[in-house]
Scaffold this motif. Structure first.
Motif, mmCIF file in Angstrom:
data_model
loop_
_atom_site.group_PDB
_atom_site.id
_atom_site.type_symbol
_atom_site.label_atom_id
_atom_site.label_comp_id
_atom_site.label_asym_id
_atom_site.label_seq_id
_atom_site.Cartn_x
_atom_site.Cartn_y
_atom_site.Cartn_z
ATOM 1 N N TYR A 117 29.239 -57.220 18.048
ATOM 2 C CA TYR A 117 28.575 -56.505 16.947
ATOM 3 C C TYR A 117 28.254 -55.110 17.470
ATOM 4 O O TYR A 117 27.579 -54.959 18.472
ATOM 5 C CB TYR A 117 27.309 -57.298 16.590
ATOM 6 C CG TYR A 117 26.079 -56.533 16.170
ATOM 7 C CD1 TYR A 117 26.070 -55.757 14.999
ATOM 8 C CD2 TYR A 117 24.902 -56.618 16.912
ATOM 9 C CE1 TYR A 117 24.913 -55.083 14.616
ATOM 10 C CE2 TYR A 117 23.747 -55.944 16.534
ATOM 11 C CZ TYR A 117 23.758 -55.178 15.384
ATOM 12 O OH TYR A 117 22.620 -54.522 15.008
ATOM 13 N N SER A 139 15.779 -57.700 16.432
ATOM 14 C CA SER A 139 16.906 -57.143 17.172
ATOM 15 C C SER A 139 18.144 -57.890 16.681
ATOM 16 O O SER A 139 18.173 -59.130 16.746
ATOM 17 C CB SER A 139 16.690 -57.381 18.668
ATOM 18 O OG SER A 139 17.875 -57.144 19.374
ATOM 19 N N ALA A 199 26.643 -53.694 26.403
ATOM 20 C CA ALA A 199 26.660 -52.227 26.383
ATOM 21 C C ALA A 199 26.019 -51.703 27.657
ATOM 22 O O ALA A 199 24.983 -51.045 27.635
ATOM 23 C CB ALA A 199 25.927 -51.730 25.151
#
Ligand code: PMV
Length: 361
Positions: free
Chosen positions: A33, A165, A315
């Protein structure tokens, strides 16, 4: 289900005080995502393995307030110490969810958490942290309204976690969780994560994940900034379409046990996530030299040993190594002997697929 289904009644009879404790895990996305729109809705569907050992345990203590009209009242304790610096994040979370859990205005809370993984290890704690608070809040809702069904309980917990989140909504229930509406995944929704309901081939049961801690520092780019960089990104449209396609492929792969295709999909997804960041404005390289060293080593090991080892990335610079349980011993040896030198303080964490949130009684 729509957003309106998740609004709790504002006339529930309140209990005076109590507490509840939940343990929820982190998760690692196989199809990533990256890119969102308000309010925390994904631009593309994603699927993740739920982890087991990397988790947060949160106790929510609550006490009915005297003055019901006042603002939120809560105190945050992290690993035994009061943490006013976490206050703004939880304040924002409460503002986002109050329409769905209006009773939170009626209580004073103490939110006390601890993580199983070391502080600032570079492991995202927001997924396990936000899902743990959400489970506790749902437990409180269930105390106030015992008529809610188990299905509603878990769906709404995921719905609330998402508002804390995004990826946290995949840390509630199931070994594999899909978040984001997709034509091939029954019941899938942008509003919450759903357990992947197809039969999964034996090779993908008990899958192993070792997290190599290459860089334990603060994230160079927060995920909020990262998601934002997808707005106006020249390749965004194609990337979102590719992820939709990759969910269909992944479904097939998981059902058939096609492990070679699994490897190709997972590694390509990881590199695509990083490619999106390298090609955004401003641009970022989130890998470190040691990330690439590790990837090269994994590829050599795979070729030399006919192994099914592969990697994925969040990330950041840390590497998640994924492999079937039958290879556990050999790969643990490989990690210790050849990869630990690329980790900060030779630090890595062995984990494996787990089932999701658990109440601690
Ligand atoms: O949940 P967020 O907003 O921290 O975003 C997480 C995004 C990735 O971890 C990079 C990918 C994913 O799907 O988990």
């Amino acid at each position: 289900m729509t957003t309106e289904n998740f609004i709790a009644s504002s006339s529930l009879a309140l209990i005076t005080s109590g507490s509840t404790t939940w343990k929820t895990p982190s998760n690692i996305a196989l199809v990533k995502y990256w890119g969102k729109r308000d309010p925390q809705l994904p631009e593309n569907p994603s699927i993740s393995f739920t982890l087991n050992n990397c988790h947060t345990i949160t106790t929510l203590s609550f006490e009915k307030k005297e003055n019901l009209a006042s603002d939120f009242e809560f105190k945050i304790v992290f690993e035994g110490e009061e943490k006013p610096s976490f206050q703004p994040k939880i304040q924002k979370f409460f503002e986002r969810i109050v329409a769905y859990v209006p009773f939170i205005k009626a209580y004073k809370f103490v939110i006390s958490s601890e993580n199983s993984f070391p502080h600032s290890s570079g492991i995202a704690s927001s997924a396990s942290g936000m899902s743990a608070i959400s489970m506790c809040l749902m437990q409180l809702e269930k105390m106030l309204d015992p008529s809610i069904t188990e299905e509603y309980f878990y769906k709404k917990a995921s719905f609330l976690a998402r508002l804390g989140s995004g990826s946290a909504c995949r840390s509630i229930k199931g070994e594999l969780v899909v978040w984001g509406a997709h034509k091939d995944i029954e019941g899938s929704s942008d509003l919450f994560g759903v357990p992947f309901s197809s039969e999964v081939a034996p090779i993908f049961k008990n899958y192993q994940d070792t997290v190599l801690l290459v860089d334990k520092g603060e994230k160079q780019v927060s995920s909020t900034v990262g998601h934002d960089l997808m707005h106006g990104h020249p390749y965004a449209k194609n990337r979102f379409a590719q992820a939709v396609d990759n969910i269909s492929k992944m479904k097939n792969v998981l059902e058939k046990g096609a492990v070679k295709e699994f490897i190709e999909l997972v590694e390509s997804e990881a590199l695509t996530l990083h490619a999106m960041m390298m090609t955004s404005q401003p641009y970022f390289i989130l890998m470190k030299p040691n990330t690439l060293e590790i990837i090269q080593k994994i590829w050599s090991y795979r070729a030399a040993n006919n192994s099914n080892i592969c990697f994925t990335l969040d990330a950041g610079a840390n590497v998640h190594i994924l492999y079937p349980k039958v290879e556990k011993e050999a790969i643990h040896r490989f990690i210790e002997e050849e990869l630990s030198v690329y980790c900060q303080n030779a630090h890595y964490i062995h984990d494996e697929v787990g089932e999701g949130a658990q109440e601690i009684k």
